[in-house]
Scaffold this active site. Structure first.
Site, PDB file in Angstrom:
ATOM      1  N   TYR A 171     -13.182   5.971 -13.554  1.00  0.00           N
ATOM      2  CA  TYR A 171     -13.170   4.751 -12.730  1.00  0.00           C
ATOM      3  C   TYR A 171     -13.897   3.600 -13.432  1.00  0.00           C
ATOM      4  O   TYR A 171     -13.414   2.465 -13.439  1.00  0.00           O
ATOM      5  CB  TYR A 171     -13.831   5.073 -11.391  1.00  0.00           C
ATOM      6  CG  TYR A 171     -13.898   3.929 -10.410  1.00  0.00           C
ATOM      7  CD1 TYR A 171     -12.757   3.498  -9.732  1.00  0.00           C
ATOM      8  CD2 TYR A 171     -15.107   3.302 -10.141  1.00  0.00           C
ATOM      9  CE1 TYR A 171     -12.826   2.458  -8.816  1.00  0.00           C
ATOM     10  CE2 TYR A 171     -15.185   2.267  -9.218  1.00  0.00           C
ATOM     11  CZ  TYR A 171     -14.045   1.851  -8.565  1.00  0.00           C
ATOM     12  OH  TYR A 171     -14.118   0.823  -7.654  1.00  0.00           O
ATOM     13  N   ASN A 215      -5.668  -5.029  -6.016  1.00  0.00           N
ATOM     14  CA  ASN A 215      -6.803  -4.335  -5.430  1.00  0.00           C
ATOM     15  C   ASN A 215      -6.587  -2.822  -5.365  1.00  0.00           C
ATOM     16  O   ASN A 215      -7.541  -2.079  -5.163  1.00  0.00           O
ATOM     17  CB  ASN A 215      -7.049  -4.880  -4.020  1.00  0.00           C
ATOM     18  CG  ASN A 215      -8.095  -4.098  -3.264  1.00  0.00           C
ATOM     19  OD1 ASN A 215      -9.285  -4.245  -3.503  1.00  0.00           O
ATOM     20  ND2 ASN A 215      -7.652  -3.230  -2.354  1.00  0.00           N
ATOM     21  N   ASP A 251       4.520   2.154  -5.247  1.00  0.00           N
ATOM     22  CA  ASP A 251       3.527   2.713  -6.154  1.00  0.00           C
ATOM     23  C   ASP A 251       3.384   1.740  -7.320  1.00  0.00           C
ATOM     24  O   ASP A 251       4.297   1.607  -8.136  1.00  0.00           O
ATOM     25  CB  ASP A 251       4.010   4.084  -6.636  1.00  0.00           C
ATOM     26  CG  ASP A 251       3.162   4.667  -7.751  1.00  0.00           C
ATOM     27  OD1 ASP A 251       2.108   4.084  -8.093  1.00  0.00           O
ATOM     28  OD2 ASP A 251       3.559   5.721  -8.298  1.00  0.00           O
ATOM     29  N   THR A 296     -16.475   1.315   1.978  1.00  0.00           N
ATOM     30  CA  THR A 296     -15.020   1.474   2.049  1.00  0.00           C
ATOM     31  C   THR A 296     -14.675   2.952   2.176  1.00  0.00           C
ATOM     32  O   THR A 296     -15.550   3.821   2.158  1.00  0.00           O
ATOM     33  CB  THR A 296     -14.358   0.923   0.774  1.00  0.00           C
ATOM     34  OG1 THR A 296     -14.778   1.732  -0.347  1.00  0.00           O
ATOM     35  CG2 THR A 296     -14.755  -0.525   0.529  1.00  0.00           C
ATOM     36  N   LYS A 302     -12.216   0.064 -14.532  1.00  0.00           N
ATOM     37  CA  LYS A 302     -12.664  -1.225 -14.013  1.00  0.00           C
ATOM     38  C   LYS A 302     -13.168  -2.146 -15.117  1.00  0.00           C
ATOM     39  O   LYS A 302     -13.069  -3.376 -15.002  1.00  0.00           O
ATOM     40  CB  LYS A 302     -13.740  -1.010 -12.943  1.00  0.00           C
ATOM     41  CG  LYS A 302     -13.179  -0.473 -11.626  1.00  0.00           C
ATOM     42  CD  LYS A 302     -12.018  -1.328 -11.140  1.00  0.00           C
ATOM     43  CE  LYS A 302     -11.563  -0.993  -9.739  1.00  0.00           C
ATOM     44  NZ  LYS A 302     -10.369  -1.785  -9.369  1.00  0.00           N
ATOM     45  N   ASP A 323       0.852  -1.185   0.000  1.00  0.00           N
ATOM     46  CA  ASP A 323       0.000   0.000   0.000  1.00  0.00           C
ATOM     47  C   ASP A 323       0.885   1.231   0.000  1.00  0.00           C
ATOM     48  O   ASP A 323       1.794   1.346   0.825  1.00  0.00           O
ATOM     49  CB  ASP A 323      -0.935   0.027   1.210  1.00  0.00           C
ATOM     50  CG  ASP A 323      -2.146   0.921   0.976  1.00  0.00           C
ATOM     51  OD1 ASP A 323      -1.958   2.148   0.881  1.00  0.00           O
ATOM     52  OD2 ASP A 323      -3.268   0.393   0.871  1.00  0.00           O
TER      53      ASP A 323
END
Length: 307
Positions: A171, A99, A72, A205, A175, A38
């Site tokens: 986005y 993810n 990254d 989230t 996806k 992360d």
């Protein structure tokens, strides 16, 4: 009794919070050693932090094995080094779960090209780069051995990518692209034994909570273990663990949405209806009736006798 992923090594990107954290904890629970990746940015991709280290602490406190990675994934060198870390720390890589993601939501007339590019960079380029690095490693292993390796790739889509969503042209495009990438990888890597599947999570989230009116979400480890909350984004993590296991060796090229108590196998871009023209070129001026009656079925076709 042996655990589902005993002895396996996994990389999970974007695992500092929410869905990714749930995946990392679930894989570790079933015996996998986990590289917790992360960058530690905000939901819009700004800044950096050490969130991955907190997840590693949780896994170790629970008796698991994990190391942190702050790379990254949109940077080619860092994405390659992330995959290499699995080999340096644990001697192999068996499972790659992509993810990592950010959002920069705006209607298209207000969205900048930079907002589009940054979202695509993390979701699409980041997923491609880690898959690229893993595929190169696995193919070299297969060629040096008996032609097969143990490899599992699980990439992440969303309802926005499958169905569209206002204000998320960047986005949603990203996806949807992840699905196309994954279907292609399932073909390219099947010969060496690697499966590639797509998970479509749901729940509250940091990303969804960035919308007005949403409360700060709980992390997967902040919920009682026996509690069922339909908004828990980690409810999809058992499906990810299963897809990563030996049992799922026959499953590849599939898109599975796992939200709340439900598992949905998506049917993809199937040919829902077909109209033919008897081996002749279509005439655009005559397509109206065909589209209305045979394709969209917005008009009754009327009685048709077999010819």
């Amino acid at each position: 009794m042996s655990r589902l992923l005993e002895g396996k090594v996994a990389v999970v990107t974007g695992a500092g919070h929410g869905i990714g954290r749930g995946h990392a904890l679930e894989l570790a629970k079933h015996g996998a050693a986990v590289i917790v990746n992360d960058l530690g940015t905000s939901v819009s991709g700004e800044g950096s932090g050490r969130d991955a280290e907190k997840v590693v602490e949780i896994i170790k406190e629970r008796g698991g094995h994990a190391v942190a990675n702050l790379a990254d994934v949109g940077d080619e060198q860092q994405a390659t080094e992330l995959v290499e870390q699995a080999y340096d720390e644990f001697g192999k890589l068996d499972i790659l779960v992509n993810n990592a993601g950010i959002v920069r939501d705006r209607a298209i007339w207000n969205m900048s090209a930079r907002d589009f590019d940054l979202v695509m960079r993390v979701h699409v380029r980041g997923t491609w780069l880690t898959c690229h690095a893993a595929a190169q490693r696995w193919r070299a292993q297969a060629k040096a051995g008996d032609g097969k390796v143990y490899g599992r790739i699980i990439n992440t889509t969303s309802g926005a990518g499958l169905l569209g969503n206002f204000g998320q042209s960047n986005y949603a495009a990203a996806k949807a692209a992840v699905v196309g990438l994954s279907l292609t990888l399932s073909l390219e890597l099947s010969g060496i034994g690697v499966t590639t599947n797509v998970i479509g999570p749901g729940g509250t989230t940091r990303i969804s909570a960035s919308l007005p009116g949403h409360a700060t979400p709980l992390e997967p480890d902040e919920r009682p273990e026996d509690e069922f909350d339909p908004k828990d984004p980690s409810l999809c993590s058992p499906v990810v663990a299963w897809l990563a296991s030996e049992e799922a060796a026959h499953v590849s090229g599939q898109v599975i949405r796992a939200m709340g108590e439900h598992i949905h196998l998506m049917d993809g871009w199937t040919e829902a209806r077909t109209a033919g023209n008897g081996g002749k070129r279509w005439d655009a001026t005559r397509l109206g009736a065909v589209m209305a009656t045979d394709v969209f079925r917005t008009r009754a076709a009327g009685l048709r006798l077999p010819g």
